[in-house]
Design a protein around this motif. Structure first.
Motif, short mmCIF file in Angstrom:
data_model
loop_
_atom_site.label_atom_id
_atom_site.label_comp_id
_atom_site.label_asym_id
_atom_site.label_seq_id
_atom_site.Cartn_x
_atom_site.Cartn_y
_atom_site.Cartn_z
N ALA A 222 10.37 6.19 8.59
CA ALA A 222 10.52 5.96 7.15
C ALA A 222 9.42 5.04 6.64
CB ALA A 222 11.89 5.37 6.86
N ALA A 223 8.91 5.37 5.44
CA ALA A 223 7.79 4.61 4.87
C ALA A 223 8.13 4.09 3.47
CB ALA A 223 6.55 5.49 4.82
N PRO A 224 9.20 3.29 3.34
CA PRO A 224 9.52 2.76 2.01
C PRO A 224 8.44 1.82 1.52
CG PRO A 224 10.82 1.65 3.69
CD PRO A 224 10.12 2.79 4.37
N ASP A 225 8.15 1.89 0.21
CA ASP A 225 7.24 0.96 -0.47
C ASP A 225 5.81 1.03 0.05
OD1 ASP A 225 9.75 0.28 -1.43
OD2 ASP A 225 9.56 -1.86 -1.06
N PHE A 226 5.41 2.17 0.64
CA PHE A 226 4.08 2.21 1.27
C PHE A 226 2.95 2.15 0.24
CE2 PHE A 226 4.76 6.75 0.44
CZ PHE A 226 3.53 7.15 -0.04
N THR A 227 3.18 2.55 -1.00
CA THR A 227 2.10 2.47 -1.99
C THR A 227 1.71 1.02 -2.25
OG1 THR A 227 3.73 2.59 -3.77
CG2 THR A 227 2.66 4.65 -3.13
N GLU A 228 2.69 0.12 -2.13
CA GLU A 228 2.44 -1.31 -2.35
C GLU A 228 2.02 -2.02 -1.06
OE1 GLU A 228 2.11 -4.51 -5.06
OE2 GLU A 228 2.41 -2.36 -5.35
N ASP A 229 2.80 -1.80 0.02
CA ASP A 229 2.58 -2.54 1.26
C ASP A 229 1.52 -1.90 2.15
OD1 ASP A 229 4.59 -4.30 0.46
OD2 ASP A 229 6.15 -3.07 1.38
N GLY A 230 1.31 -0.59 1.98
CA GLY A 230 0.31 0.09 2.78
C GLY A 230 -1.00 0.25 2.04
N TYR A 231 -0.95 0.81 0.83
CA TYR A 231 -2.16 1.03 0.05
C TYR A 231 -2.67 -0.26 -0.59
CZ TYR A 231 -1.25 6.09 0.29
OH TYR A 231 -1.03 7.38 0.71
N TRP A 232 -1.96 -0.73 -1.61
CA TRP A 232 -2.45 -1.83 -2.43
C TRP A 232 -2.73 -3.09 -1.60
CZ3 TRP A 232 -4.71 -2.26 -6.89
CH2 TRP A 232 -4.82 -3.52 -7.48
N ALA A 233 -1.82 -3.43 -0.71
CA ALA A 233 -1.98 -4.66 0.07
C ALA A 233 -3.21 -4.63 0.97
CB ALA A 233 -0.73 -4.92 0.91
N ASN A 234 -3.66 -3.44 1.34
CA ASN A 234 -4.78 -3.31 2.26
C ASN A 234 -6.07 -2.85 1.59
OD1 ASN A 234 -3.53 -3.98 4.91
ND2 ASN A 234 -2.19 -2.28 4.37
N PHE A 235 -6.02 -2.59 0.29
CA PHE A 235 -7.24 -2.22 -0.42
C PHE A 235 -8.20 -3.41 -0.45
CE2 PHE A 235 -5.51 1.37 -3.36
CZ PHE A 235 -5.56 2.24 -2.30
N SER A 236 -9.46 -3.13 -0.29
CA SER A 236 -10.48 -4.16 -0.46
C SER A 236 -10.65 -4.43 -1.96
CB SER A 236 -11.81 -3.68 0.12
OG SER A 236 -12.29 -2.56 -0.62
N ALA A 237 -11.34 -5.50 -2.27
CA ALA A 237 -11.62 -5.80 -3.68
C ALA A 237 -12.38 -4.65 -4.32
CB ALA A 237 -12.41 -7.10 -3.79
N ALA A 238 -13.30 -4.03 -3.56
CA ALA A 238 -14.07 -2.91 -4.10
C ALA A 238 -13.17 -1.70 -4.38
CB ALA A 238 -15.17 -2.52 -3.11
N GLN A 239 -12.21 -1.44 -3.49
CA GLN A 239 -11.29 -0.31 -3.71
C GLN A 239 -10.39 -0.56 -4.91
OE1 GLN A 239 -9.78 -0.27 0.38
NE2 GLN A 239 -10.42 1.87 0.56
N LYS A 240 -9.92 -1.79 -5.06
CA LYS A 240 -9.09 -2.12 -6.22
C LYS A 240 -9.87 -1.96 -7.51
CE LYS A 240 -5.86 -5.19 -3.81
NZ LYS A 240 -5.33 -6.56 -3.67
N ALA A 241 -11.13 -2.37 -7.48
CA ALA A 241 -11.98 -2.23 -8.66
C ALA A 241 -12.23 -0.75 -8.96
CB ALA A 241 -13.31 -2.96 -8.45
N GLU A 242 -12.45 0.05 -7.91
CA GLU A 242 -12.65 1.49 -8.10
C GLU A 242 -11.41 2.14 -8.68
OE1 GLU A 242 -13.76 5.51 -5.50
OE2 GLU A 242 -13.81 3.52 -4.56
N LEU A 243 -10.25 1.74 -8.18
CA LEU A 243 -8.99 2.29 -8.68
C LEU A 243 -8.82 1.95 -10.16
CD1 LEU A 243 -6.47 3.82 -7.48
CD2 LEU A 243 -5.35 1.60 -7.41
N ASP A 244 -9.13 0.73 -10.52
CA ASP A 244 -8.99 0.30 -11.91
C ASP A 244 -10.01 0.99 -12.81
OD1 ASP A 244 -7.72 -1.53 -13.86
OD2 ASP A 244 -9.74 -2.37 -14.00
N ARG A 245 -11.23 1.17 -12.30
CA ARG A 245 -12.31 1.72 -13.11
C ARG A 245 -12.20 3.24 -13.23
NH1 ARG A 245 -16.20 0.63 -9.91
NH2 ARG A 245 -16.22 -1.58 -10.47
N HIS A 246 -11.92 3.90 -12.11
CA HIS A 246 -11.93 5.37 -12.10
C HIS A 246 -10.54 5.99 -12.03
CE1 HIS A 246 -16.26 5.28 -11.76
NE2 HIS A 246 -16.18 4.50 -10.69
N GLY A 247 -9.51 5.18 -11.78
CA GLY A 247 -8.15 5.70 -11.71
C GLY A 247 -7.81 6.39 -10.41
N ARG A 248 -8.70 6.27 -9.41
CA ARG A 248 -8.44 6.94 -8.14
C ARG A 248 -9.36 6.39 -7.07
NH1 ARG A 248 -9.09 12.95 -8.80
NH2 ARG A 248 -10.09 13.07 -6.78
N VAL A 249 -8.92 6.50 -5.82
CA VAL A 249 -9.73 6.12 -4.68
C VAL A 249 -9.39 7.07 -3.54
CG1 VAL A 249 -8.05 4.43 -3.82
CG2 VAL A 249 -10.44 4.18 -3.21
#
Length: 250
Positions: free
Chosen positions: A125-152
């Protein structure tokens, strides 16, 4: 056999296969970018047919033979698909069997339809993986890309690289289950491989610790990976489903 289709209130077309039989109806909830033709789903369908047990497998929107594009979907959309399928295609007691992201969907289903659930089985089971797996492990560059382009775009050990959208992350935050009370008033069996590189043993232990449940057991399988679909693992899935279906849970 060709699937049947359910048209939902949201305008999506959900492909499904339903096996008629005695209750409770076992409902297989697949993982992210998986579909209802996977090994575990077909194994459980054969098991159900042999027992005369009701069984349902379906594809979320953007998955398999259902309508939509994967990149357009999010946890809340797939939760709505699950509710639509359960409400329209099953009656009485159900036993959700959630694999990976389907485990999160099973827990969301428990919040929405607890009175109908006789028991639950989760597999990696992978509850909350978008927060604890994706977002928590995104680099600053990935977070900026997500914010700027809406996807990574992310690589995967189990499939081709896939796109994570800003909508998926933000909608995931609206559907978290490990940050508030999680009451599971029925037997729960959780299965987890120790060699799983997609969902950690720590995630399984966190779910076990967080949930309020009088009969919840976690089985760790040494060296089993995220697919959890070899002969020994399938036998453990069968045993767990039989326990919660037949009232043999302790």
């Amino acid at each position: 056999m060709a699937p049947q289709y359910l048209d939902t209130a949201e305008g999506r077309r959900i492909a499904y296969h339903k096996t008629e039989g005695q209750g409770p109806c076992v409902v297989f909830l697949g993982g992210l970018k998986s579909d209802m033709e996977g090994t575990k789903a077909l194994f459980l369908e054969d098991w159900a047919k042999a027992r005369g047990q009701a069984f349902l497998r379906f594809d979320y929107s953007g998955h398999g033979e259902s309508s939509g594009q994967f990149e357009e979907g999010c946890i809340g959309d797939w939760h709505a698909d699950t509710l639509a399928a359960v409400d329209a295609l099953t009656e009485g007691d159900i036993v959700p069997v959630g694999s990976s992201m389907g485990g999160w969907q099973a827990l969301l289903l428990a919040k929405a339809r607890a009175a109908r659930i006789k028991g639950m089985v989760t597999i990696a089971a992978a509850p909350d993986f978008t927060e604890d797996g994706y977002w928590a492990n995104f680099s600053a560059a990935q977070k900026a890309e997500l914010d700027r382009h809406g996807r990574v775009e992310l690589p995967s050990d189990y499939m081709e690289p896939y796109v994570v959208t800003k909508r998926m992350v933000e909608n995931g935050r609206q559907n978290l289950v490990l940050r508030s009370n999680l009451i599971l008033p029925f037997p729960v069996r959780c299965l987890q491989g120790t060699a799983d590189t997609a969902v950690s043993t720590e995630t399984a232990l966190r779910l076990l610790d967080h949930a309020t449940c009088e009969d919840m057991q976690l089985t760790l399988v040494k060296d089993a990976d995220h697919r959890f679909s070899d002969e020994a693992c399938l036998a453990l899935i069968e045993k767990a489903v039989e326990e919660v279906c037949c009232g043999n849970a302790n």
